[in-house]
Structure formats: C-alpha cells, structure tokens
Write an enzyme that holds these catalytic residues in place. Structure first.
Site, mmCIF file in Angstrom:
data_model
loop_
_atom_site.group_PDB
_atom_site.id
_atom_site.type_symbol
_atom_site.label_atom_id
_atom_site.label_comp_id
_atom_site.label_asym_id
_atom_site.label_seq_id
_atom_site.Cartn_x
_atom_site.Cartn_y
_atom_site.Cartn_z
ATOM 1 C CG HIS A 50 -2.176 -0.639 1.076
ATOM 2 N ND1 HIS A 50 -3.194 -0.226 0.236
ATOM 3 C CD2 HIS A 50 -2.813 -1.793 1.866
ATOM 4 C CE1 HIS A 50 -4.172 -1.067 0.190
ATOM 5 N NE2 HIS A 50 -4.003 -2.002 1.219
ATOM 6 C CD GLU B 2 -6.092 0.108 8.026
ATOM 7 O OE1 GLU B 2 -6.920 0.706 7.167
ATOM 8 O OE2 GLU B 2 -4.842 -0.026 7.966
ATOM 9 C CG HIS B 3 -6.518 -4.410 7.910
ATOM 10 N ND1 HIS B 3 -5.725 -3.486 7.352
ATOM 11 C CD2 HIS B 3 -7.577 -4.211 7.140
ATOM 12 C CE1 HIS B 3 -6.242 -2.518 6.502
ATOM 13 N NE2 HIS B 3 -7.217 -3.244 6.406
ATOM 14 C CG ASP C 203 -8.202 -4.819 1.888
ATOM 15 O OD1 ASP C 203 -8.338 -4.220 2.982
ATOM 16 O OD2 ASP C 203 -6.823 -5.261 1.666
ATOM 17 C CG HIS D 204 -34.310 23.245 34.907
ATOM 18 N ND1 HIS D 204 -33.827 24.528 34.474
ATOM 19 C CD2 HIS D 204 -33.541 22.519 34.094
ATOM 20 C CE1 HIS D 204 -32.912 24.311 33.530
ATOM 21 N NE2 HIS D 204 -32.942 22.996 33.109
#
Length: 430
Positions: free
Chosen positions: A257, A323-324, A357, A416
């Site tokens: 990559h 990530e993976h 992927d 309130h």
C-alpha cells in the site's frame, strides 16, 4: 533478512514508540493545507482549478463528471463490471444488516421512552484515484451512505488526463448522486464549504494521503468527518500451527500500500517467527511493487515479533490496536475474545485481509494509528443521527416530580424545578 525478528521483551523505549505512537504524518503539511482550504473557501472554483493544475498537472473542464461515471459503467469489461456488482452487493447486504430500528416502550406506568434514527441529508466521499484504480474505496464509502438513506451523496476523486474507468464505474454502481474530478486538500475544502460547482456537505468520509487527512483535520468543526486515517496497518497473530507462507503473504499484501505502512507478525513460537521472516525474504522479490514493499518492511513500525507467551502476544496486539488484525491459530476464536481493540478482524487461514478490502462485505475504511481503541470503521451508523423521544403521563410526572425538583434545586436551577411544580399543581387543582 528483509524484515527483522525481535523479541517483544527486548523492545526498548524507542521501539515501543515506533510501534505504538504511529501518526498520519500530517503536521508537516498542515500549514500549506490551511492556505489551500482558506483559498477554496473564499475563491471557490477558481482556487480549485488553480490547485488542480498545480498539484495534479491537469487542466479540468467541467468539475462534475457524474455522466462520465455512468458511461464508464456501460463501457467497461463485462467481467470487471460483474466483479464490481458482486462486491457492491455483498457490501450492501452487510450494511443493511446494520440498520437500526426506531423503538419506543413504556418503562413503567406513564413513562414512555424511545429512540429514532434519521440519515444525514448530504455527505461527501473521498475516493483516491487519478491514474490509479480504487473501485473498492468507492463501494466502501458510498454504499453505506446510500443504505443509511442519505439524500445526496457526493464523491470527489482526483483528476487525470484519462480517469480510470473502473473507478468511475464503481462510483456509479455504488449509487453516488454527484461526482467531481478534484482531489487533495482542495477537494475536501470544496466539500466542506461548497463552490460554484461542488455542493457542500454535512460530513466527509473516506481515505486519502496526508494532504487529504490534514485537510479533514482542518475543516473538522465546520463539517463532521469520519476519522483521521494514516498509512495501512496489519498485525498477524500466529501460533505454531500457522503456515508461515500465509503470514508472509499478509505482511507483503499490506506493505504494498505505502512505504509508511506498518506490518507486524507476532507469535509465541520462535521457529514460526524465523520461518515467517524467511518467507517474506524469499517472496518480496516476486512482487510487482517490490520497492514500496521493501520500504514498508524497513519501517521501524514493522517487524516479526517473538513473544514469550500468547498472553504477551495479545497484550502487544491490544496496545497496538491494529487497523487489520489477522489471527491464524488453532484456537482463533478464544484469542479473539481476549482482544478488544481492532478495526477489522480476519479469522483463520482462509480469510485474507484482501477479502475485506474488496468483497466479503465488511468495510475497509478503518481507524489507524491506534484509533481502534476508541472507535470502529465506517458503517451505516456513520451516516445516521439519533434522537431520543419521551412522553410522560400525569401519573408518570408525579412519580418523578420529587426526584426532578430535588436535583434541580440542588443545582440552583429554580426555573427547572418550577416547570415541574407548575404542572403538578395544575394537575392537583383539576
């Protein structure tokens, strides 16, 4: 040896910083990106065209290329079109399973609570491209937004003298409403603020280089983003039963990559560690992107690690928060139960990361740089907002009245408390 074998126990402070404090590398370009974003915000298409010419070397005619995507879909090879449709179908089915249902129920007498979900109206998807083909990123970014029910999905993808028809076809197949031939920081700025040609959006998603990531960081606050993603990452957890060739294949696949990719194998078996390193060394020369792969393997955040035990291997993996995450081990399910932080997990020897992927159905837009410790990847929920709904009957309010007024008085918010007392007094007088 192309990739080093190291003992986790021997990792020094600098080694641990390299593995655990990865970043997207955006600080070095942040100032330049800020100038690009500012100019696009104020000058619109003029600035977009100028930066496109300067950075991409392309003089763009019409920025919008939506019709070109439809033509590309019709003209590409039948086999490629079929692959795109299969991948899009699988991704669509998986994300349709994520759609939450509105709900409302009575928790006790007179107290009805619920939650409903509505899509964003306009989102932008960044699809890396130019002369390269990234049809998978188009599918991963656009399909979940369409499934979520987003009204208008815009796509930006870098220009080229000849845009890749496969990427364009995938954008059309995924269901984008508008497509613009613009990339880099100027594309992100165009989506964030709008130009004469580009429709502004509420949220920007999708992977990109450091210029894109820095631009997302710059516009965050004016528009929502998914997350700031850096170079690709994989950790492969292996035991003595793992085939070293398969582990090596995963490392090589992610290494191609980016030179800054981080690829790690961790095992509690010394022989497996050495065999994985040898397999990487043997096969790296066979890959077409050998130079990129070698650079990634030499990265300080890459390596083959030997753990003294599987527990040590899992502690490293959890701290890394990849990530993976690939688990190739005899008892992969039990190992998975001991890991909480990972973007996407691939179990067993027949589940390469490449399946996710492209076509298994899960999303490949995932957090990097340890982001998996706190968030997940792109999903249908990325494009939804939730609203809580409640209804109280007179009896329900009466049951809660003292609790509400006591807490409101304790916080010094008298109005309130009075908003409750007024209703209770009205009901008492009826």
């Amino acid at each position: 040896m192309t990739i080093d074998v190291q003992a986790i126990a021997d990792l020094g402070p600098d080694d641990r910083v390299a593995f655990f404090e990865r970043d997207a590398g955006i600080e070095g370009v942040r100032e330049t990106v800020r100038d690009i974003v500012d100019r696009v915000r104020t000058e619109g298409d003029v600035a977009v065209r100028e930066f496109t010419s300067e950075f991409d070397g392309v003089e763009v005619g019409n920025l919008e290329i939506t019709d070109d995507c439809e033509r590309a879909y019709d003209e590409i090879d039948d086999g490629v079109r079929s692959a795109i449709e299969t991948a899009a179908t699988n991704v669509r089915e998986f994300h349709e399973a994520q759609l939450p249902e509105d709900w409302r129920r009575e928790f006790d007498t007179g107290r009805e609570l619920g939650r409903r979900f509505r899509p964003l109206e306009r989102v932008g998807v960044y699809v890396p491209g130019g002369s390269a083909a990234y049809p998978s990123s188009a599918i991963m970014g656009v399909v979940p937004a369409v499934v979520a029910g987003v009204d208008h999905v815009s796509v930006v993808t870098p220009p080229a003298d000849e845009l890749n028809p496969v990427t364009l076809a995938a954008i059309h197949a995924a269901g984008a409403d508008a497509v613009y031939s613009v990339g880099g920081a100027q594309a992100v700025a165009g989506l964030a603020y709008g130009t004469e040609s580009i429709t502004s959006v509420q949220k920007i998603v999708g992977p990109g280089n450091k210029w894109v990531t820095a631009a997302k960081a710059e516009v965050r606050g004016d528009v929502e983003i998914d997350f700031l993603a850096g170079p690709s990452e994989v950790v492969v957890v292996a035991d003595e039963t793992a085939d070293p060739d398969l582990v090596a294949a995963e490392l090589l696949a992610q290494a191609e990559h980016d030179p800054n990719a981080s690829v790690v194998a961790v095992t509690d078996d010394a022989a497996t560690a050495e065999a994985v390193a040898a397999a990487v060394d043997e096969r790296v020369g066979e890959r077409e992107r050998e130079d990129v792969i070698r650079a990634a393997l030499e990265n300080d955040a890459s390596g083959v690690l030997h753990a003294r035990s599987m527990s040590e291997a899992l502690l490293f993996t959890e701290e890394y928060a990849p990530e993976h995450l690939s688990i190739i081990a005899a008892d992969d399910e039990s190992l998975l139960e001991r890991i909480d932080s990972a973007g996407s997990v691939f179990l067993g020897p027949n589940t390469p990361v490449a399946a996710g992927d492209y076509a298994s159905g899960t999303n490949h837009v995932l957090p990097t740089n340890g982001g998996a410790r706190v968030s997940g990847g792109l999903s249908v929920e990325t494009f939804l907002r939730s609203t809580t709904v409640q209804r109280l009957s007179g009896e329900g309010l009466a049951d809660l009245g003292e609790t509400i007024t006591t807490l409101a008085d304790a916080e010094g918010l008298e109005a309130h408390a009075e908003s409750v007392r007024t209703r209770l007094e009205d009901d008492a007088g009826k």
